[in-house]
Write a protein that holds these residues in place. Structure first.
Motif, PDB file in Angstrom:
ATOM      1  N   VAL A   1       0.933  -1.200   0.131  1.00 46.43           N
ATOM      2  CA  VAL A   1       0.134  -0.099   0.025  1.00 46.43           C
ATOM      3  C   VAL A   1       1.026   1.225   0.045  1.00 46.43           C
ATOM      4  CG1 VAL A   1      -1.526   1.392   1.226  1.00 46.43           C
ATOM      5  CG2 VAL A   1      -2.011  -1.058   1.126  1.00 46.43           C
ATOM      6  N   GLU A   2       1.942   1.285   0.693  1.00 48.05           N
ATOM      7  CA  GLU A   2       2.683   2.604   1.015  1.00 48.05           C
ATOM      8  C   GLU A   2       3.643   2.576  -0.177  1.00 48.05           C
ATOM      9  OE1 GLU A   2       3.342   1.997   5.620  1.00 48.05           O
ATOM     10  OE2 GLU A   2       5.028   1.536   4.475  1.00 48.05           O
ATOM     11  N   ASN A   3       3.949   1.617  -1.072  1.00 49.37           N
ATOM     12  CA  ASN A   3       4.733   1.655  -2.076  1.00 49.37           C
ATOM     13  C   ASN A   3       3.941   2.370  -2.977  1.00 49.37           C
ATOM     14  OD1 ASN A   3       6.954   0.462  -0.861  1.00 49.37           O
ATOM     15  ND2 ASN A   3       6.853  -1.199  -1.947  1.00 49.37           N
ATOM     16  N   MET A   4       2.779   1.792  -3.242  1.00 48.54           N
ATOM     17  CA  MET A   4       1.766   2.317  -4.533  1.00 48.54           C
ATOM     18  C   MET A   4       1.524   3.813  -4.106  1.00 48.54           C
ATOM     19  SD  MET A   4       0.975   1.810  -7.582  1.00 48.54           S
ATOM     20  CE  MET A   4       1.440   0.066  -7.526  1.00 48.54           C
ATOM     21  N   ASP A   5       1.094   4.178  -2.663  1.00 49.39           N
ATOM     22  CA  ASP A   5       0.929   5.497  -2.398  1.00 49.39           C
ATOM     23  C   ASP A   5       2.062   6.427  -2.705  1.00 49.39           C
ATOM     24  OD1 ASP A   5      -1.510   4.804  -1.319  1.00 49.39           O
ATOM     25  OD2 ASP A   5      -0.660   4.911   0.808  1.00 49.39           O
ATOM     26  N   ALA A   6       3.153   5.954  -2.738  1.00 47.55           N
ATOM     27  CA  ALA A   6       4.518   6.756  -2.945  1.00 47.55           C
ATOM     28  C   ALA A   6       4.596   7.128  -4.526  1.00 47.55           C
ATOM     29  CB  ALA A   6       5.718   6.150  -2.608  1.00 47.55           C
ATOM     30  N   ARG A   7       4.119   6.386  -5.115  1.00 48.56           N
ATOM     31  CA  ARG A   7       3.986   6.653  -6.672  1.00 48.56           C
ATOM     32  C   ARG A   7       3.171   7.668  -7.170  1.00 48.56           C
ATOM     33  NH1 ARG A   7       4.578   0.736  -6.588  1.00 48.56           N
ATOM     34  NH2 ARG A   7       6.823   0.207  -6.979  1.00 48.56           N
ATOM     35  N   THR A   8       3.469   8.704  -7.709  1.00 44.28           N
ATOM     36  CA  THR A   8       2.578  10.045  -7.934  1.00 44.28           C
ATOM     37  C   THR A   8       2.981  10.362  -9.435  1.00 44.28           C
ATOM     38  OG1 THR A   8       3.959  11.734  -7.174  1.00 44.28           O
ATOM     39  CG2 THR A   8       2.640  10.498  -5.647  1.00 44.28           C
ATOM     40  N   PRO A   9       2.058  11.333  -9.814  1.00 43.89           N
ATOM     41  CA  PRO A   9       2.271  11.923 -11.149  1.00 43.89           C
ATOM     42  C   PRO A   9       3.790  12.688 -11.266  1.00 43.89           C
ATOM     43  CG  PRO A   9       0.189  11.921 -10.688  1.00 43.89           C
ATOM     44  CD  PRO A   9       0.754  11.585  -9.525  1.00 43.89           C
ATOM     45  N   ALA A  10       4.030  13.246  -9.992  1.00 39.03           N
ATOM     46  CA  ALA A  10       5.512  13.839  -9.752  1.00 39.03           C
ATOM     47  C   ALA A  10       6.535  13.176 -10.446  1.00 39.03           C
ATOM     48  CB  ALA A  10       5.564  14.277  -8.437  1.00 39.03           C
TER      49      ALA A  10
ATOM     50  N   ALA B   1      16.269   4.281 -18.881  1.00 35.51           N
ATOM     51  CA  ALA B   1      16.075   5.644 -18.706  1.00 35.51           C
ATOM     52  C   ALA B   1      15.466   6.023 -17.421  1.00 35.51           C
ATOM     53  CB  ALA B   1      15.606   6.423 -19.762  1.00 35.51           C
ATOM     54  N   ILE B   2      14.355   5.545 -17.279  1.00 36.87           N
ATOM     55  CA  ILE B   2      13.557   6.062 -15.941  1.00 36.87           C
ATOM     56  C   ILE B   2      14.485   5.775 -14.779  1.00 36.87           C
ATOM     57  CG2 ILE B   2      11.642   6.022 -14.878  1.00 36.87           C
ATOM     58  CD1 ILE B   2      10.173   5.867 -17.417  1.00 36.87           C
ATOM     59  N   GLY B   3      15.067   4.481 -14.928  1.00 40.17           N
ATOM     60  CA  GLY B   3      15.513   3.805 -13.648  1.00 40.17           C
ATOM     61  C   GLY B   3      16.837   4.911 -13.211  1.00 40.17           C
TER      62      GLY B   3
ATOM     63  N   HIS C   1      13.905   6.113 -10.533  1.00 34.28           N
ATOM     64  CA  HIS C   1      12.523   5.334 -10.545  1.00 34.28           C
ATOM     65  C   HIS C   1      12.317   4.009 -11.018  1.00 34.28           C
ATOM     66  CE1 HIS C   1      10.812   9.072  -8.929  1.00 34.28           C
ATOM     67  NE2 HIS C   1      11.225   9.736  -9.915  1.00 34.28           N
ATOM     68  N   ASP C   2      12.049   3.102 -10.408  1.00 33.16           N
ATOM     69  CA  ASP C   2      11.782   1.549 -10.823  1.00 33.16           C
ATOM     70  C   ASP C   2      10.384   1.525 -11.169  1.00 33.16           C
ATOM     71  OD1 ASP C   2      11.898  -1.016 -10.926  1.00 33.16           O
ATOM     72  OD2 ASP C   2      12.242  -1.684  -8.935  1.00 33.16           O
ATOM     73  N   ILE C   3      10.398   1.048 -12.484  1.00 31.42           N
ATOM     74  CA  ILE C   3       9.047   0.778 -12.901  1.00 31.42           C
ATOM     75  C   ILE C   3       8.661  -0.450 -12.894  1.00 31.42           C
ATOM     76  CG2 ILE C   3       9.101   3.202 -14.201  1.00 31.42           C
ATOM     77  CD1 ILE C   3       9.080   1.365 -16.783  1.00 31.42           C
ATOM     78  N   GLY C   4       9.426  -1.226 -12.282  1.00 30.46           N
ATOM     79  CA  GLY C   4       9.016  -2.726 -11.864  1.00 30.46           C
ATOM     80  C   GLY C   4       8.610  -3.507 -13.147  1.00 30.46           C
TER      81      GLY C   4
ATOM     82  N   TRP D   1       3.226   1.929 -12.400  1.00 31.05           N
ATOM     83  CA  TRP D   1       4.388   1.926 -11.597  1.00 31.05           C
ATOM     84  C   TRP D   1       5.230   2.986 -11.863  1.00 31.05           C
ATOM     85  CZ3 TRP D   1       5.989  -2.358  -8.737  1.00 31.05           C
ATOM     86  CH2 TRP D   1       5.241  -3.563  -9.015  1.00 31.05           C
ATOM     87  N   LEU D   2       4.697   4.119 -12.691  1.00 27.64           N
ATOM     88  CA  LEU D   2       5.391   5.477 -12.467  1.00 27.64           C
ATOM     89  C   LEU D   2       4.666   6.382 -12.126  1.00 27.64           C
ATOM     90  CD1 LEU D   2       7.960   6.897 -13.365  1.00 27.64           C
ATOM     91  CD2 LEU D   2       6.589   7.399 -15.602  1.00 27.64           C
ATOM     92  N   LEU D   3       3.037   6.578 -12.290  1.00 32.50           N
ATOM     93  CA  LEU D   3       2.307   7.615 -11.972  1.00 32.50           C
ATOM     94  C   LEU D   3       1.384   7.091 -10.709  1.00 32.50           C
ATOM     95  CD1 LEU D   3       1.146   8.761 -15.376  1.00 32.50           C
ATOM     96  CD2 LEU D   3       3.267   9.557 -14.463  1.00 32.50           C
TER      97      LEU D   3
END
Lengths: 210, 98, 97
Positions: A49-58, A84-86, A90-93, A121-123
């Motif tokens: 839950v916390e990991n997904m909460d931490a993924r935001t459009p920012a 590139a995103i890594g 940001h880890d997009i799993g 996984w990003l937004l």
């Protein structure tokens, strides 16, 4: 599915956190049984839950701003988004991401007509409207009318390209950098980039002038 | 080895109802229509088997296919240049004209 | 759903409740590392809900209904233990968080 409803939304729902609805009871029962059986642990659920909460459009806005200021990064972002995103932390799993570059000739917009596939996984989790019957039904058939509802007018001679996220790929729109942003820092640019522009229902507006 | 290459014209099957009844990832609105392969995405487990919980579902080649909006929707209200791109598994596709 | 007639898009947002975020988390765990069920199973189960489910149930209500059916189908849970646990949870009220 009923076709008789002329509008999609249910009456406003109150915050359900202090009401035990049938399905909320079901969630708690299922979760507690899965924990007792050793299939998941309470800690894992909390962390998830916390990991997904931490993924935001920012997170996505940082990626977009970097692509605007760094042509090498932009090239790599399109060729190999995960790497590139890594590199910017940001880890997009497990997500297979496709980056869609808006150009003066093409405007991209993303939908999932079959469910609600989203570059979570990003937004993070998708907005309610993205999952709505109205958006999913209409944007494939009348994208320009839908964009107009979001305040986005695309010139007649510019292609609107809809991407239906029907299977295993996920999509991030790389919006056009607005005019009048030459002097801005990367962080100031990122602050201009909202979620909706990365789904493609809006464009990024230039900064307001004082 | 994938059956189609980027740029190939393909036609989407129009099988409805599916046999056997399952969960399919090919939307109705492209069935029976022709488009062009935009890219090959790789191979992924067949969702029609995964829908029954078969973790070892056979892998299938997934394509992105580009359609002209004007071909999909009668009276499409937009530019003739407008397109839609969607992911389709190989077993849903035939060469155009077939 | 793509291409069907529909009205204006409601852009009202609501914050997900903790229980909804837990449904999301359970699905990620069961379909990812635990390999108990697949995302396509979740989708198939949602499509199998009654025709009015889209209007009468919320997003994560559809998810938990489908996820639970898949666990019952797979024999991970029995209807008996689920029924008993739901009765207990109902009688007790919301857990402390």
């Amino acid at each position: 599915m009923s076709h008789t409803h002329d509008h999609e939304h249910a009456p406003p729902r109150p915050d359900l956190d202090d009401t035990m609805t049938y399905y909320r009871v079901m969630e708690e029962a299922v979760r507690s049984l899965l924990i007792e059986k050793g299939i998941v642990t309470a800690d894992e659920v909390r962390r998830e839950v916390e990991n997904m909460d931490a993924r935001t459009p920012a997170n996505g806005a940082q990626v977009v701003a970097r692509a605007w200021v760094d042509p090498d990064f932009r090239e790599q972002l399109v060729a190999n988004p995960k790497q590139a995103i890594g590199e910017i932390g940001h880890d997009i799993g497990p997500m297979h991401l496709v980056v869609l570059e808006n150009t003066p000739a093409v405007h991209n917009v993303v939908v999932c007509t079959l469910c609600s596939c989203y570059p979570r996984w990003l937004l993070g989790r998708p907005p309610d409207w993205y999952k709505s019957r109205a958006y999913r039904s209409r944007v494939v058939r009348e994208p320009r009318a839908v964009l107009r509802e979001f305040g986005t007018e695309i010139a007649d001679d510019r292609e609107v390209r809809v991407h239906d996220s029907t299977a295993d790929m996920r999509y991030l729109v790389l919006p056009l950098r607005p005019d009048g942003t030459d002097g801005l820092s990367e962080a100031e640019l990122a602050a201009l980039v909202g979620r909706d522009s990365m789904i493609g229902v809006t464009e990024v507006a230039p900064p307001l002038r004082a | 080895m994938s059956r189609f290459a980027v740029g190939d014209r393909v036609r989407v099957h129009d099988l409805w109802p599916p046999t056997p009844p399952t969960h399919v990832r090919t939307p109705h609105y492209v069935r029976g229509h022709e488009g062009v392969v935009e890219r090959i995405c790789g191979t992924f487990g067949n969702p029609e088997e995964l829908a029954f919980g078969r973790r070892d579902a056979p892998r299938e080649t997934l394509y992105r296919v580009r359609f002209r909006q004007a071909d999909l929707w009668p009276g499409y209200d937009g530019s003739a240049a407008d397109h839609i791109e969607i992911e389709i598994y190989e077993f849903w596709l035939s060469p155009a004209g077939q | 759903m793509g291409g069907l007639e529909a009205g204006a898009i409601d852009r009202e947002m609501h914050d997900y409740a903790l229980w909804e975020r837990r449904v999301d988390a359970l699905m990620m765990l069961l379909s990812g590392p635990r390999r108990i069920m697949t995302v396509d199973q979740l989708r198939k189960g949602i499509e199998a809900l009654p025709p009015d489910a889209y209007d009468s149930m919320t997003y994560y209500e559809r998810w938990i209904a489908s996820l639970t059916n898949a666990l019952l189908d797979a024999g991970v849970l029995t209807t008996e233990e689920l029924g008993a646990r739901m009765a207990e949870v109902s009688a007790r009220g919301p857990e402390a968080e």
